[in-house]
Design a protein around this motif. Structure first.
Motif, PDB file in Angstrom:
ATOM      1  N   LEU A   8       3.759   6.692  -4.099  1.00  0.00           N
ATOM      2  CA  LEU A   8       2.844   5.548  -4.146  1.00  0.00           C
ATOM      3  C   LEU A   8       3.638   4.250  -4.128  1.00  0.00           C
ATOM      4  N   PRO A   9       3.042   3.162  -3.650  1.00  0.00           N
ATOM      5  CA  PRO A   9       3.729   1.874  -3.712  1.00  0.00           C
ATOM      6  C   PRO A   9       3.949   1.451  -5.162  1.00  0.00           C
ATOM      7  N   VAL A  10       4.902   0.562  -5.366  1.00  0.00           N
ATOM      8  CA  VAL A  10       5.198   0.094  -6.727  1.00  0.00           C
ATOM      9  C   VAL A  10       3.947  -0.503  -7.360  1.00  0.00           C
ATOM     10  N   ARG A  11       3.243  -1.300  -6.595  1.00  0.00           N
ATOM     11  CA  ARG A  11       1.993  -1.892  -7.084  1.00  0.00           C
ATOM     12  C   ARG A  11       0.837  -1.236  -6.337  1.00  0.00           C
ATOM     13  N   VAL A  12       0.119  -0.364  -7.027  1.00  0.00           N
ATOM     14  CA  VAL A  12      -0.979   0.346  -6.377  1.00  0.00           C
ATOM     15  C   VAL A  12      -2.233  -0.532  -6.373  1.00  0.00           C
ATOM     16  N   PRO A  13      -3.064  -0.405  -5.342  1.00  0.00           N
ATOM     17  CA  PRO A  13      -4.280  -1.220  -5.289  1.00  0.00           C
ATOM     18  C   PRO A  13      -5.338  -0.713  -6.258  1.00  0.00           C
ATOM     19  N   ALA A  14      -6.252  -1.584  -6.581  1.00  0.00           N
ATOM     20  CA  ALA A  14      -7.409  -1.168  -7.371  1.00  0.00           C
ATOM     21  C   ALA A  14      -8.293  -0.257  -6.529  1.00  0.00           C
ATOM     22  N   VAL A  15      -9.029   0.621  -7.201  1.00  0.00           N
ATOM     23  CA  VAL A  15      -9.952   1.533  -6.529  1.00  0.00           C
ATOM     24  C   VAL A  15     -11.371   1.201  -6.962  1.00  0.00           C
ATOM     25  N   SER A  16     -12.267   1.088  -5.971  1.00  0.00           N
ATOM     26  CA  SER A  16     -13.691   0.886  -6.243  1.00  0.00           C
ATOM     27  C   SER A  16     -14.407   2.210  -6.044  1.00  0.00           C
ATOM     28  N   LEU A  17     -14.937   2.754  -7.139  1.00  0.00           N
ATOM     29  CA  LEU A  17     -15.688   4.002  -7.100  1.00  0.00           C
ATOM     30  C   LEU A  17     -17.160   3.660  -6.884  1.00  0.00           C
ATOM     31  N   ILE A  18     -17.730   4.126  -5.775  1.00  0.00           N
ATOM     32  CA  ILE A  18     -19.081   3.739  -5.371  1.00  0.00           C
ATOM     33  C   ILE A  18     -19.998   4.948  -5.490  1.00  0.00           C
TER      34      ILE A  18
ATOM     35  N   ILE B 180     -13.044  17.049 -12.445  1.00  0.00           N
ATOM     36  CA  ILE B 180     -12.561  18.126 -13.312  1.00  0.00           C
ATOM     37  C   ILE B 180     -11.197  17.776 -13.887  1.00  0.00           C
ATOM     38  N   HIS B 181     -10.243  17.472 -12.986  1.00  0.00           N
ATOM     39  CA  HIS B 181      -8.872  17.177 -13.403  1.00  0.00           C
ATOM     40  C   HIS B 181      -8.586  15.693 -13.209  1.00  0.00           C
ATOM     41  N   PRO B 182      -7.889  15.063 -14.139  1.00  0.00           N
ATOM     42  CA  PRO B 182      -7.667  13.605 -14.061  1.00  0.00           C
ATOM     43  C   PRO B 182      -6.867  13.135 -12.856  1.00  0.00           C
ATOM     44  N   ASP B 183      -6.126  14.025 -12.207  1.00  0.00           N
ATOM     45  CA  ASP B 183      -5.281  13.581 -11.097  1.00  0.00           C
ATOM     46  C   ASP B 183      -5.986  13.614  -9.744  1.00  0.00           C
ATOM     47  N   TRP B 184      -7.286  13.867  -9.722  1.00  0.00           N
ATOM     48  CA  TRP B 184      -7.987  14.016  -8.438  1.00  0.00           C
ATOM     49  C   TRP B 184      -7.848  12.769  -7.568  1.00  0.00           C
ATOM     50  N   LEU B 185      -8.013  11.593  -8.173  1.00  0.00           N
ATOM     51  CA  LEU B 185      -7.982  10.362  -7.388  1.00  0.00           C
ATOM     52  C   LEU B 185      -6.569  10.044  -6.918  1.00  0.00           C
ATOM     53  N   ALA B 186      -5.572  10.263  -7.762  1.00  0.00           N
ATOM     54  CA  ALA B 186      -4.192   9.995  -7.360  1.00  0.00           C
ATOM     55  C   ALA B 186      -3.794  10.858  -6.168  1.00  0.00           C
ATOM     56  N   ARG B 187      -4.199  12.125  -6.178  1.00  0.00           N
ATOM     57  CA  ARG B 187      -3.857  13.021  -5.066  1.00  0.00           C
ATOM     58  C   ARG B 187      -4.499  12.559  -3.761  1.00  0.00           C
ATOM     59  N   MET B 188      -5.709  12.051  -3.839  1.00  0.00           N
ATOM     60  CA  MET B 188      -6.381  11.569  -2.636  1.00  0.00           C
ATOM     61  C   MET B 188      -5.850  10.202  -2.215  1.00  0.00           C
ATOM     62  N   ALA B 189      -5.590   9.341  -3.184  1.00  0.00           N
ATOM     63  CA  ALA B 189      -5.151   7.979  -2.874  1.00  0.00           C
ATOM     64  C   ALA B 189      -3.774   7.965  -2.225  1.00  0.00           C
ATOM     65  N   GLU B 190      -2.867   8.839  -2.669  1.00  0.00           N
ATOM     66  CA  GLU B 190      -1.511   8.806  -2.110  1.00  0.00           C
ATOM     67  C   GLU B 190      -1.524   9.194  -0.630  1.00  0.00           C
ATOM     68  N   GLU B 191      -2.524   9.944  -0.205  1.00  0.00           N
ATOM     69  CA  GLU B 191      -2.674  10.235   1.221  1.00  0.00           C
ATOM     70  C   GLU B 191      -3.390   9.088   1.942  1.00  0.00           C
ATOM     71  N   ALA B 192      -4.435   8.562   1.330  1.00  0.00           N
ATOM     72  CA  ALA B 192      -5.229   7.501   1.966  1.00  0.00           C
ATOM     73  C   ALA B 192      -4.420   6.228   2.194  1.00  0.00           C
ATOM     74  N   LEU B 193      -3.376   6.009   1.404  1.00  0.00           N
ATOM     75  CA  LEU B 193      -2.574   4.799   1.538  1.00  0.00           C
ATOM     76  C   LEU B 193      -1.522   4.908   2.645  1.00  0.00           C
ATOM     77  N   ARG B 194      -1.372   6.067   3.238  1.00  0.00           N
ATOM     78  CA  ARG B 194      -0.443   6.195   4.365  1.00  0.00           C
ATOM     79  C   ARG B 194      -1.011   5.434   5.566  1.00  0.00           C
ATOM     80  N   PRO B 195      -0.198   4.731   6.322  1.00  0.00           N
ATOM     81  CA  PRO B 195      -0.720   3.897   7.419  1.00  0.00           C
ATOM     82  C   PRO B 195      -1.522   4.667   8.455  1.00  0.00           C
TER      83      PRO B 195
END
Length: 540
Positions: free
Chosen positions: A256-266, A356-371
């Motif tokens: 992940l980048p040093v400064r990760v962006p905020a996430v808006s859960l809709i 279910i597991h707290p890391d669900w968003l981190a696992r998805m975000a680290e892929e979504a942030l790839r260019p």
């Protein structure tokens, strides 16, 4: 189907078979659901075998049939003036001579009759193609055959699971540009070359031919290298930090980048506080991310308990409520919330989804942030713990289908696709993460054409057209009580049919040929359930 292969990581890719439910368990399940069992029997009595099969799958779970006849391999590779059939060692030792194409192979692998000629014809028809792989059949110790039906080239999947090698053809000139076949990773030569070639010359330089080219007999082959050495070589090949999972699958963890962006859960909703409260409680308590906000899209909720809950959410600062009045329009509601979102990442989550597991968003975000990545989806489990979503397959089930639907929740999936991050044509908006700028670049959901259904498929295909791939991340697991708040009225059915026709009109060519799903599966059934007769296709 239980298959037996040697206990060595060189054969991990073959350990994805799942046993089918026994006859007694199936009969017990049907006996406890007499109305659904009667519908299955009526379908059988009227000759609607496919409908009966699909109804049975929904009731008792998926029972894939992946057995196929064992093909007869050629006694020796057929000579062809343009194709040199060589092991990596033989190529390093003797070279390819004057052959313009090198067809790599390995111990335990034998080519099917006609393979060299077929490979040569494919290269002649595609001058830009630099490498080609096909499908294979693996035979276990008892001679039972397991088809290995691959997809278009997917580097993310290949880094997690070596599902392609070692039978791969290269133009001799391409191998020369890559500096030849390295000797430092025995057993992974083809995978390493494909990844390097795609990085240097683009992924379209590597193509897949949907045809059986070889037979793999693991029990007839010497082990290529010690187990620990092969596992370490695979980790190095991936090039990013990884976690070793069941079946030898690597879960790649992108930095992940040093400064990760905020996430808006809709989260869209209309009343149904029973679902919404569970959903938001899980998003609040089981989401590890430093900065996030929750936006609730309220579609004319009227129940006093719901309205009081909204006031409580805003008073505590747990969520912002975005009024979305009027007829239910899933796409427009999400678009409105996205316009007001402050996060650099958007996470669309249905009100019937539970983390279910707290890391669900981190696992998805680290892929979504790839260019190069657009939409990212999760593995979703239904109320019975079975697979509800493992990506979306185009063309299966008549139009589109959720991959591996009704498989057991802990199933590895075909070729470990329920364990390894891989490319798909689309993912469901029930849990979809995408960068806000990419979402806005393609215009968000198309509310005019797909107010309720297929807006996620359309979004992913437009993102793909803009150069952003869609990924399925099985490491992110959530519960989804699908359509718990939906009512199928005659008007809803009419709207659904109209939106299905719009999807066919807009994406008909894509629906007919999903590059991330094998044409070797029968499209009349749910995904990955039944094989069909071979069909001749060009490389893809």
């Amino acid at each position: 189907m239980t298959l037996v292969f040697p206990d060595h990581p060189a054969f991990d890719v073959l350990r994805f078979g799942s046993e089918t439910p026994g006859t007694i368990a199936t009969l017990e399940t049907m006996a406890s659901h007499p109305v659904k069992a009667a519908a299955i029997l009526r379908a059988l009595a009227t000759g609607k075998r496919v409908r009966a099969h699909n109804l049975t799958t929904a009731l008792v779970g998926a029972a894939p049939r992946w057995r196929c006849p064992a093909p007869a391999a050629a006694a020796a590779p057929e000579p062809h003036p343009e194709v040199a059939v060589l092991t990596p060692e033989a190529l390093r030792r003797n070279g390819a001579g004057r052959a313009g194409i090198v067809l790599l192979t390995g111990p335990g692998h034998a080519l099917l009759p006609g393979t060299p000629a077929r490979v040569a014809a494919a290269f002649a028809a595609e001058p830009a193609m630099q490498a080609l792989y096909g499908d294979a059949v693996a035979l276990d110790r008892a001679g039972k055959a397991l088809p290995l039906l691959r997809t278009a080239f997917d580097p993310d999947f290949l880094e997690a699971v070596d599902h392609v090698g070692p039978v791969v053809a290269f133009r001799t000139a391409a191998l020369a540009r890559l500096g030849g076949v390295p000797a430092d990773r025995p057993g992974l030569e083809a995978a390493g070359l494909l990844l390097r070639l795609a990085a240097a010359e683009g992924e379209r330089a590597v193509r897949h031919l949907p045809a059986m080219l070889s037979v793999w007999r693991p029990w007839d082959a010497p082990l290529p290298v010690a187990s620990d050495a092969l596992r370490e070589a695979r980790r190095q090949l991936a090039g990013v930090p990884s976690e070793a999972g069941p079946g030898g699958v690597l879960a790649l963890r992108r930095p992940l980048p040093v400064r990760v962006p905020a996430v808006s859960l809709i989260v869209p909703t209309r009343d149904r506080i029973d679902l919404l409260r569970t959903c938001l409680a899980s998003l609040t308590a089981r989401t590890d991310w430093p900065e996030r906000e929750i936006l609730v899209c309220d579609n004319d909720s009227r129940e006093p308990e719901t309205l009081a809950y909204f006031r409580e959410l805003e008073r505590k600062g747990t969520a912002r409520v975005v009024p979305c009045p009027g007829p239910f329009d899933f796409a427009a509601m999400n678009n409105r919330a996205a316009e007001q979102a402050r996060g650099g990442l958007l996470a669309f989550v249905n009100n019937d989804v539970e983390a279910i597991h707290p890391d669900w968003l981190a696992r998805m975000a680290e892929e979504a942030l790839r260019p190069e990545v657009g939409a990212v989806g999760a593995k979703l489990l239904d109320g019975e713990g079975r697979i509800q979503h493992g990506g979306i397959v185009l063309g299966a089930g008549g139009l589109v289908d959720h991959a591996h639907r009704h498989f057991p929740g802990d199933a590895p999936g075909y070729l470990h696709r329920l364990r390894a991050t891989h490319r798909v044509s689309a993912v469901t908006a029930a849990c979809l993460v995408v960068e806000a700028r990419k979402f806005r670049e393609v215009g968000g959901f198309d509310a005019g054409a797909f107010a309720v259904d297929f807006n996620d498929v359309d979004l992913c295909l437009r993102l793909d057209r803009a150069g952003y791939r869609s990924l399925m991340v099985p490491g992110a697991v959530l519960h989804h009580r699908e359509a718990a708040s939906r009512r199928w009225t005659p008007a809803a059915r009419q709207r659904h049919a109209a939106e299905a026709e719009r999807l066919r009109a807009r994406w008909g060519a894509a629906l007919a040929a999903d590059p991330w799903y094998s044409p070797g599966f029968d499209p009349r059934f749910g995904s990955y359930l039944r094989l069909r007769r071979p069909v001749d296709q060009a490389p893809r």
